[in-house]
Write an enzyme that holds these catalytic residues in place. Sequence first.
Site, short mmCIF file in Angstrom:
data_model
loop_
_atom_site.label_atom_id
_atom_site.label_comp_id
_atom_site.label_asym_id
_atom_site.label_seq_id
_atom_site.Cartn_x
_atom_site.Cartn_y
_atom_site.Cartn_z
N TRP A 186 -40.96 -25.10 20.10
CA TRP A 186 -40.96 -25.22 18.64
C TRP A 186 -42.24 -24.58 18.11
O TRP A 186 -43.32 -24.87 18.61
CB TRP A 186 -40.90 -26.68 18.16
CG TRP A 186 -41.10 -26.73 16.68
CD1 TRP A 186 -40.19 -26.36 15.73
CD2 TRP A 186 -42.29 -27.08 15.97
NE1 TRP A 186 -40.74 -26.47 14.47
CE2 TRP A 186 -42.02 -26.91 14.59
CE3 TRP A 186 -43.56 -27.52 16.37
CZ2 TRP A 186 -42.98 -27.17 13.59
CZ3 TRP A 186 -44.52 -27.77 15.39
CH2 TRP A 186 -44.22 -27.60 14.02
N GLU A 225 -36.16 -24.87 19.17
CA GLU A 225 -35.99 -25.85 18.09
C GLU A 225 -36.19 -25.25 16.71
O GLU A 225 -37.26 -24.73 16.37
CB GLU A 225 -36.99 -27.00 18.30
CG GLU A 225 -36.88 -28.10 17.26
CD GLU A 225 -37.88 -29.24 17.50
OE1 GLU A 225 -38.74 -29.12 18.41
OE2 GLU A 225 -37.80 -30.24 16.78
N LYS A 227 -36.12 -25.37 12.38
CA LYS A 227 -36.61 -26.28 11.36
C LYS A 227 -36.27 -25.72 9.99
O LYS A 227 -36.16 -24.51 9.81
CB LYS A 227 -38.13 -26.44 11.52
CG LYS A 227 -38.74 -27.48 10.60
CD LYS A 227 -40.08 -27.94 11.16
CE LYS A 227 -40.80 -28.80 10.15
NZ LYS A 227 -41.88 -29.59 10.73
N ASP A 258 -33.30 -31.35 16.04
CA ASP A 258 -34.16 -32.44 15.60
C ASP A 258 -33.53 -33.01 14.33
O ASP A 258 -33.24 -32.26 13.39
CB ASP A 258 -35.57 -31.92 15.32
CG ASP A 258 -36.54 -33.02 14.95
OD1 ASP A 258 -36.24 -33.79 14.01
OD2 ASP A 258 -37.62 -33.11 15.56
N HIS A 261 -34.73 -31.96 10.85
CA HIS A 261 -34.94 -30.55 10.55
C HIS A 261 -33.82 -29.87 9.78
O HIS A 261 -33.66 -28.66 9.84
CB HIS A 261 -35.20 -29.78 11.85
CG HIS A 261 -36.54 -30.08 12.44
ND1 HIS A 261 -37.11 -29.32 13.42
CD2 HIS A 261 -37.43 -31.05 12.18
CE1 HIS A 261 -38.28 -29.83 13.76
NE2 HIS A 261 -38.49 -30.89 13.01
N HIS A 285 -33.76 -34.09 19.43
CA HIS A 285 -34.94 -34.84 19.03
C HIS A 285 -34.46 -35.92 18.08
O HIS A 285 -34.21 -35.65 16.90
CB HIS A 285 -35.97 -33.93 18.34
CG HIS A 285 -36.87 -33.25 19.33
ND1 HIS A 285 -37.93 -32.45 18.96
CD2 HIS A 285 -36.87 -33.28 20.68
CE1 HIS A 285 -38.54 -32.02 20.05
NE2 HIS A 285 -37.92 -32.50 21.11
N ASP A 293 -39.10 -34.27 6.61
CA ASP A 293 -39.22 -34.41 8.07
C ASP A 293 -40.39 -35.35 8.37
O ASP A 293 -41.39 -34.94 8.94
CB ASP A 293 -39.45 -33.01 8.66
CG ASP A 293 -39.58 -33.04 10.17
OD1 ASP A 293 -39.01 -33.94 10.80
OD2 ASP A 293 -40.27 -32.15 10.72
N ASP A 295 -40.64 -38.02 10.30
CA ASP A 295 -40.80 -38.55 11.65
C ASP A 295 -41.06 -40.05 11.67
O ASP A 295 -41.94 -40.53 12.39
CB ASP A 295 -41.89 -37.79 12.42
CG ASP A 295 -41.45 -36.37 12.77
OD1 ASP A 295 -40.52 -36.23 13.56
OD2 ASP A 295 -42.02 -35.41 12.22
N ASP A 325 -38.36 -37.95 19.01
CA ASP A 325 -39.46 -37.23 18.36
C ASP A 325 -39.80 -37.87 17.03
O ASP A 325 -39.15 -37.62 16.03
CB ASP A 325 -39.09 -35.75 18.15
CG ASP A 325 -40.25 -34.95 17.55
OD1 ASP A 325 -41.39 -35.47 17.54
OD2 ASP A 325 -40.02 -33.81 17.09
#
Length: 417
Positions: A186, A225, A227, A258, A261, A285, A293, A295, A325
Amino acid sequence: MKQEQILKAYESAQARYAEIGVDTEAALKALQNISLSLHCWQTDDVSGFENPDGQLSGGIQATGNYPGKARNIDEVRADLLKAKSLIPGHHRVSLHAIYGDFKGEKIDRNQIEPEHFQSWIDWAKANDLKLDFNSTSFSHPQSGDLSLANRDKAIRDFWIEHTIRSRRIADEMGRQLGSKACHNLWIHDGSKDITVDRYYYRSLLKDSLDQIFAHKFENVKDGVECKLFGTGLESFTVGSHEFYMGYAIKNGIMTTLDMGHFHPTEETYDKISALLLFMPEILLHVSRPVRWDSDHVVILNDSVTMLAQEIVWADALPRVNIGLDYFDASINRIGAYVVGSRATQKAFLQALLSPIAKLREYESTGRNFQRLALLEEIKGMPWNDVYNYFCLKNNTPVAEEYIAEVEKYEREVTSKR
Ligand code: RNT
Ligand code: ZN
């Protein structure tokens, strides 16, 4: 919870599931085989061990300042093992290149070697863990806004070298631990404002990737990955979903999905069947975006539940690598691992306990009310009694009992840091 009560509740859940044609023992067996890859960066807010201050400098952000974050390799390992002891099953650990055992030496990203990760491999072996790996292009003087897609060849070459070395390290992990390591790539590359030469930057990234993947490693499963955007890089992301999807399909590697993303109204689960028809495996993820994003710690929400259902219903478990993640620095970090891992397992268990044959039958005969009704009914089935039994069988605390364990570790260990 009393053991007797857990067993009684399980037996009654088993009988209830049998009524709708579901075998709880088979579901438990399948759940036992699902490994999650615990992301090491939840221990220390993605600081790593390159510099003593461990400050993030671009490309990625962790928010919060809850006390007790891990400050060195021993603390990261201790915290991971504590989290592991509270998560039933056999799992993996995912490392980033900045987490090498550098022993105080300054090792730049284009100098990392398998030897800097040998103590991790030994640690994993000693603790019944497998490893995955990630190249690290953020938080470095050469990171800027562009790494593998930089106009400057010297900068591109630096990151190409770093990424090839990262894949070589992953190969060594896979070889020594007897389980192929996922290598995830990524990069944050993008720009803040309207960019006119988008084709050019993407062609640079494609060329860098071609050089990176020209090296073949037997024990590595490669993922790229995508995004949607990064903060400060809102207008253009070089590695978009379409870019990496095309690249991965063409080159027989995986895309990494992810959950944070994509567009806020876009669900990750629907991508599984679309991708698996064209690539060997995918890497996930599992995360929880809140408005962006962000997380946040994974919880048992619709996005995760539907993702697990899609994977199970597509018979795709062997082809999906499940990484976590998120990095929440605002709450107890070990607790964050346990909540997110258990939520992910619960989503998979619910999916494994669903009466898929009946649902398919309804669907294929156009009985759509019946399909919807059964999907609603299974939400309230006693799946949590089955999960509690799974925890008991795996000698891990059942239900909320792990809260006290996390508190104890905080009292005795992390609060003293
Ligand atoms: C960033 C990506 C990436 C990182 C980790 C640390 O937006 O999700 O996967 O979170 O590599
Ligand atoms: Zn990610």
